[in-house]
Scaffold this motif. Sequence first.
Motif, PDB file in Angstrom:
ATOM      1  N   SER A 103     110.337  45.736 -11.494  1.00  0.00           N
ATOM      2  CA  SER A 103     109.573  46.971 -11.606  1.00  0.00           C
ATOM      3  C   SER A 103     109.158  47.238 -13.049  1.00  0.00           C
ATOM      4  O   SER A 103     108.059  47.742 -13.312  1.00  0.00           O
ATOM      5  CB  SER A 103     110.386  48.150 -11.066  1.00  0.00           C
ATOM      6  N   PHE A 104     110.010  46.891 -14.003  1.00  0.00           N
ATOM      7  CA  PHE A 104     109.674  47.107 -15.410  1.00  0.00           C
ATOM      8  C   PHE A 104     108.538  46.187 -15.828  1.00  0.00           C
ATOM      9  O   PHE A 104     107.598  46.602 -16.525  1.00  0.00           O
ATOM     10  CB  PHE A 104     110.892  46.870 -16.305  1.00  0.00           C
ATOM     11  N   LEU A 110     103.165  43.963 -18.669  1.00  0.00           N
ATOM     12  CA  LEU A 110     101.977  43.131 -18.550  1.00  0.00           C
ATOM     13  C   LEU A 110     100.983  43.301 -19.703  1.00  0.00           C
ATOM     14  O   LEU A 110     100.495  42.302 -20.239  1.00  0.00           O
ATOM     15  CB  LEU A 110     101.295  43.387 -17.204  1.00  0.00           C
ATOM     16  N   PRO A 111     100.659  44.543 -20.134  1.00  0.00           N
ATOM     17  CA  PRO A 111      99.718  44.677 -21.255  1.00  0.00           C
ATOM     18  C   PRO A 111     100.195  43.975 -22.526  1.00  0.00           C
ATOM     19  O   PRO A 111      99.402  43.342 -23.227  1.00  0.00           O
ATOM     20  CB  PRO A 111      99.623  46.196 -21.460  1.00  0.00           C
ATOM     21  N   PHE A 112     101.492  44.094 -22.810  1.00  0.00           N
ATOM     22  CA  PHE A 112     102.017  43.440 -24.013  1.00  0.00           C
ATOM     23  C   PHE A 112     101.922  41.926 -23.895  1.00  0.00           C
ATOM     24  O   PHE A 112     101.496  41.241 -24.837  1.00  0.00           O
ATOM     25  CB  PHE A 112     103.468  43.839 -24.270  1.00  0.00           C
ATOM     26  N   ILE A 113     102.345  41.386 -22.754  1.00  0.00           N
ATOM     27  CA  ILE A 113     102.332  39.934 -22.570  1.00  0.00           C
ATOM     28  C   ILE A 113     100.917  39.385 -22.683  1.00  0.00           C
ATOM     29  O   ILE A 113     100.684  38.328 -23.286  1.00  0.00           O
ATOM     30  CB  ILE A 113     102.958  39.561 -21.212  1.00  0.00           C
ATOM     31  N   GLN A 114      99.951  40.081 -22.107  1.00  0.00           N
ATOM     32  CA  GLN A 114      98.565  39.638 -22.198  1.00  0.00           C
ATOM     33  C   GLN A 114      98.095  39.590 -23.643  1.00  0.00           C
ATOM     34  O   GLN A 114      97.458  38.633 -24.074  1.00  0.00           O
ATOM     35  CB  GLN A 114      97.673  40.572 -21.377  1.00  0.00           C
ATOM     36  N   LEU A 290     107.156  43.090 -29.839  1.00  0.00           N
ATOM     37  CA  LEU A 290     107.500  43.822 -28.619  1.00  0.00           C
ATOM     38  C   LEU A 290     107.925  45.246 -28.934  1.00  0.00           C
ATOM     39  O   LEU A 290     107.452  46.207 -28.316  1.00  0.00           O
ATOM     40  CB  LEU A 290     108.619  43.083 -27.881  1.00  0.00           C
ATOM     41  N   MET A 291     108.815  45.404 -29.916  1.00  0.00           N
ATOM     42  CA  MET A 291     109.318  46.731 -30.240  1.00  0.00           C
ATOM     43  C   MET A 291     108.215  47.602 -30.839  1.00  0.00           C
ATOM     44  O   MET A 291     108.137  48.798 -30.552  1.00  0.00           O
ATOM     45  CB  MET A 291     110.501  46.628 -31.197  1.00  0.00           C
ATOM     46  N   ASP A 292     107.344  47.025 -31.652  1.00  0.00           N
ATOM     47  CA  ASP A 292     106.230  47.787 -32.220  1.00  0.00           C
ATOM     48  C   ASP A 292     105.301  48.275 -31.109  1.00  0.00           C
ATOM     49  O   ASP A 292     104.801  49.403 -31.146  1.00  0.00           O
ATOM     50  CB  ASP A 292     105.429  46.934 -33.203  1.00  0.00           C
ATOM     51  N   PHE A 293     105.079  47.426 -30.119  1.00  0.00           N
ATOM     52  CA  PHE A 293     104.193  47.779 -29.009  1.00  0.00           C
ATOM     53  C   PHE A 293     104.735  48.974 -28.231  1.00  0.00           C
ATOM     54  O   PHE A 293     104.004  49.912 -27.925  1.00  0.00           O
ATOM     55  CB  PHE A 293     104.056  46.568 -28.078  1.00  0.00           C
TER      56      PHE A 293
END
Length: 303
Positions: A103-104, A110-114, A290-293
Amino acid sequence: MIDALEGRFFLAFIALMEEKSFSRAAERLGYVQSTITTHIQQLEKIVGQKLVHRYPRGMELTEAGKVFAQYAYQYVHLIRSLDEHMHELTEPSGTIRIRAQESFFLTRMLPFIQAYTSSMPSVNVRIEHGTHQDILNGVLNHELDFGIVPQNPNRHELLFDPMLEETIVFAASEPVARQVQKAGAQVLGDQLFISNGTSCLYHTSASDVLKKAGITVKDALELPSLEMIKQYVSCGKGFALVPEIAIRNEIQTGTLQVLPFAPEMNFTHGLIAHRNREHSATAKGFQTALMDFYRTPNILSPS
């Protein structure tokens, strides 16, 4: 012992452990099956312990094998980190393994991974899904670089970096919600409670809330994915506990409604890593990105 151990033995052992089949492990590594068998036999001879039980339809680790697995992952991680550090002299590269609840990932990652994979084409981000305990075990056993969990595990071996707060709600179809509004939350005792299973932290929290409300659920159903849960509940089949963000579209269309009988439930999701794991520069860069996002206001408080 150290003079006799070779990296290919560790790779064969890990492939066999993860694939649970000699033939699939061989296919994964591009070997013939007899090579995997030979590598495992050589490992067992070197360490002086039987590592796997062989069965006609698969295998399982012995107690010695479970201990060896932790060191196998650490060995492979160190070799890959060395290789990545050499390549990072030119550009970030290598593989990053991270595990999160389904669920996470669907609602938050998804936006970060893209964005990340687009900017870092030489980095392979391997994302897996699992329960809270699956994630903890993967990081503790050095199987993963990182994990994302819905609350601080408070383990001295783990570092926890808060990412965002998630609101969890009970959801049901409009007919079921109407019954609750008319007759009270007690009618849920006759409804099917749907979740990812008892190993899910959300399920445990839901059970506690229902118990405090005096609701005894007579029947429950375990479904493997968030989308299946939403579809099943929207058909008028029971109720479920889900992240609020996951059903915003359904709320707008009237397919699902939030049941108001329970107090607001919030979980602080965070990134975990093993305290003693030496991350490569690529992994450290991934962690920072990741943390900045997730610390940007539009991510922490999505519209």
